[in-house]
Design an enzyme around this catalytic site. Sequence first.
Site, PDB file in Angstrom:
ATOM      1  N   ASP A  86       0.849  -1.198   0.000  1.00 51.95           N
ATOM      2  CA  ASP A  86       0.000   0.000   0.000  1.00 51.95           C
ATOM      3  C   ASP A  86       0.881   1.243   0.000  1.00 51.95           C
ATOM      4  O   ASP A  86       2.057   1.184   0.363  1.00 51.95           O
ATOM      5  CB  ASP A  86      -0.963   0.019   1.195  1.00 51.95           C
ATOM      6  CG  ASP A  86      -0.253   0.110   2.540  1.00 51.95           C
ATOM      7  OD1 ASP A  86       0.814  -0.527   2.703  1.00 51.95           O
ATOM      8  OD2 ASP A  86      -0.752   0.813   3.443  1.00 51.95           O
ATOM      9  N   GLU A 150       0.030  -0.982   5.886  1.00 49.90           N
ATOM     10  CA  GLU A 150       1.103  -0.418   6.721  1.00 49.90           C
ATOM     11  C   GLU A 150       0.908   1.073   6.915  1.00 49.90           C
ATOM     12  O   GLU A 150       1.104   1.601   8.009  1.00 49.90           O
ATOM     13  CB  GLU A 150       2.472  -0.696   6.079  1.00 49.90           C
ATOM     14  CG  GLU A 150       3.643  -0.497   7.042  1.00 49.90           C
ATOM     15  CD  GLU A 150       4.137   0.937   7.169  1.00 49.90           C
ATOM     16  OE1 GLU A 150       4.850   1.230   8.133  1.00 49.90           O
ATOM     17  OE2 GLU A 150       3.807   1.785   6.299  1.00 49.90           O
TER      18      GLU A 150
HETATM   19  N1  BES Z   1       8.737   2.971   5.485  1.00 49.60           N
HETATM   20  C1  BES Z   1       8.141   3.896   6.384  1.00 49.60           C
HETATM   21  C2  BES Z   1       8.884   4.061   7.691  1.00 49.60           C
HETATM   22  C3  BES Z   1      10.303   4.537   7.583  1.00 49.60           C
HETATM   23  C4  BES Z   1      10.683   5.471   6.636  1.00 49.60           C
HETATM   24  C5  BES Z   1      11.241   4.045   8.443  1.00 49.60           C
HETATM   25  C6  BES Z   1      11.990   5.888   6.550  1.00 49.60           C
HETATM   26  C7  BES Z   1      12.533   4.459   8.372  1.00 49.60           C
HETATM   27  C8  BES Z   1      12.914   5.382   7.410  1.00 49.60           C
HETATM   28  C9  BES Z   1       6.707   3.445   6.672  1.00 49.60           C
HETATM   29  O1  BES Z   1       6.024   3.120   5.497  1.00 49.60           O
HETATM   30  C10 BES Z   1       5.931   4.589   7.291  1.00 49.60           C
HETATM   31  O2  BES Z   1       5.744   5.570   6.631  1.00 49.60           O
HETATM   32  N2  BES Z   1       5.499   4.423   8.534  1.00 49.60           N
HETATM   33  C11 BES Z   1       4.657   5.395   9.174  1.00 49.60           C
HETATM   34  C12 BES Z   1       3.990   4.823  10.386  1.00 49.60           C
HETATM   35  C13 BES Z   1       2.615   4.255  10.166  1.00 49.60           C
HETATM   36  C14 BES Z   1       1.993   3.863  11.478  1.00 49.60           C
HETATM   37  C15 BES Z   1       1.719   5.139   9.356  1.00 49.60           C
HETATM   38  C16 BES Z   1       5.464   6.582   9.648  1.00 49.60           C
HETATM   39  O3  BES Z   1       6.644   6.435  10.033  1.00 49.60           O
HETATM   40  O4  BES Z   1       4.901   7.673   9.642  1.00 49.60           O
HETATM   41 MN    MN Z   2       7.135   1.927   4.284  1.00 47.50          MN
HETATM   42 MN    MN Z   3       5.370   5.032   4.543  1.00 49.19          MN
END
Ligand code: BES
Ligand code: MN
Ligand code: MN
Length: 454
Positions: A86, A150
């Site tokens: 996604d 995610e």
């Molecule tokens: N891949 C990201 C997280 C990420 C990005 C980790 C860059 C380390 C470096 C992930 O898809 C993401 O965006 N996670 C969200 C959290 C989620 C609960 C919506 C975030 O970090 O905002």
């Molecule tokens: Mn991600």
């Molecule tokens: Mn992300």
Amino acid sequence: MTKQYISTHQDRFLAELFELLRIPSVSADSRHKDDVRKAAVFLVGKLKSAGAEKVELVETAGHPIVYGEKIVNPALPTVLVYGHYDVQPPDPLNLWTTPPFEPVIREGVIYARGSCDDKGQVYMHIKAFEILCAQGNLPCNIKFMIEGEEEVGSDHLGTFVKENKARLKADVILISDTAIISLDHPSITVGLRGLSYMEVEVTGPNRDLHSGVYGGAVANPINVLSRMIASLHDENGKVTIPGFYDDVIELSPSERAELNKAPFELSEYKKDLDIADVAGEKGYTTLERTGIRPTLDANGIWGGYTGEGAKTVLPSKAHAKISMRLVPNQSPARITALFTSHFQSLAPSTVKVKVTAHHGGEPAVTPTDSAAYQAASRAFEQVWGKVPIPTRDGGSIPIVALFKKELGLDSVLMGFGLDSDAIHSPNEHYGVRNFLLGIETIVAFYGHYVKAVR
Ligand code: BES
Ligand code: MN
Ligand code: MN
């Protein structure tokens, strides 16, 4: 051999990835429900043709999970690959140079929503798996679990994991959903921040009012909310919520020195963002502010009149979305409770305040002394000619903590993006080089991992 295979097939690899990138699998937007599913179906097909067995589109109460596996020998170790298909909503659309779901390569870089986060990185794993199967050279068992929620909090993956512990039995989890420092400085992520995400609503008068007739005599919710948000940081950039830092583990001076050895050019960082200066908690470097310190940010704020021209109005309501990034040992549930009571207490008697919590996530740290970390390190060394540096990333992947809790498994966060890849922003992109080197590094990982656990 692997290099040869990649260069022979790279045009096809990219064409397939483009097909996936053309599917607007925006999990947050119910209008894209069918597109999210289409992306899952696409991955089911590609896992099958790469050589996976028991490939299944697993229905959930939300978006489907894609599962597949290849068990070569139950006596061999098993790697569980996790990723997400996604993507974040693409808006604001007008800031994209080319449309978000029409991938193009400009100067060696793929531009599309999801190119880096996380379709491009998930696809590297499927192609690495294809290579190992095609060479008849899969050195261990592999399981794939690729989710479609995610970006909206992985609501149904947790249930799936809890209900499928036997099916998911593995020795380690391998994830490519993070970043390296740069192409010259590969790195492996060993820490992710947690998240508490709040929404607040401030209500003043029972209806919008004429700002001349009532202005100055009735509390304006936008003015009040702005003041409340501003008070959440002190003059040293510290978060003012009582108890906010209670559970934070302070790193020792030597740990901090180690962390700050990572290559980082403040001048380049500022130039990239077009800012004259950085900001944040006093006494900490930029790497520390995003890596080991908890933070609070308004993500959105709205209310009143925002249309064309000027409408004189004193609004009835004002709203904001506020997130807090958390570090190891902080509990999202506790921080959510602390925020709620503090924010309520900030409200003057002239307004009513409603605070609600959105999805959050636990922080995570992963070990560097495990066989899998060592294997990832050797894989980078082999392909990139450099030993990767362990780094703490500022983003969150809440499911990593759940994997540890429910399956007892550590994750290896072997991502290949760059912080400058504009994930969640307009013009998200991913280097073709990152994509191809990533495939090669993943293939190398399996070989080193099997050697390391023996
Ligand atoms: N891949 C990201 C997280 C990420 C990005 C980790 C860059 C380390 C470096 C992930 O898809 C993401 O965006 N996670 C969200 C959290 C989620 C609960 C919506 C975030 O970090 O905002
Ligand atoms: Mn991600
Ligand atoms: Mn992300």
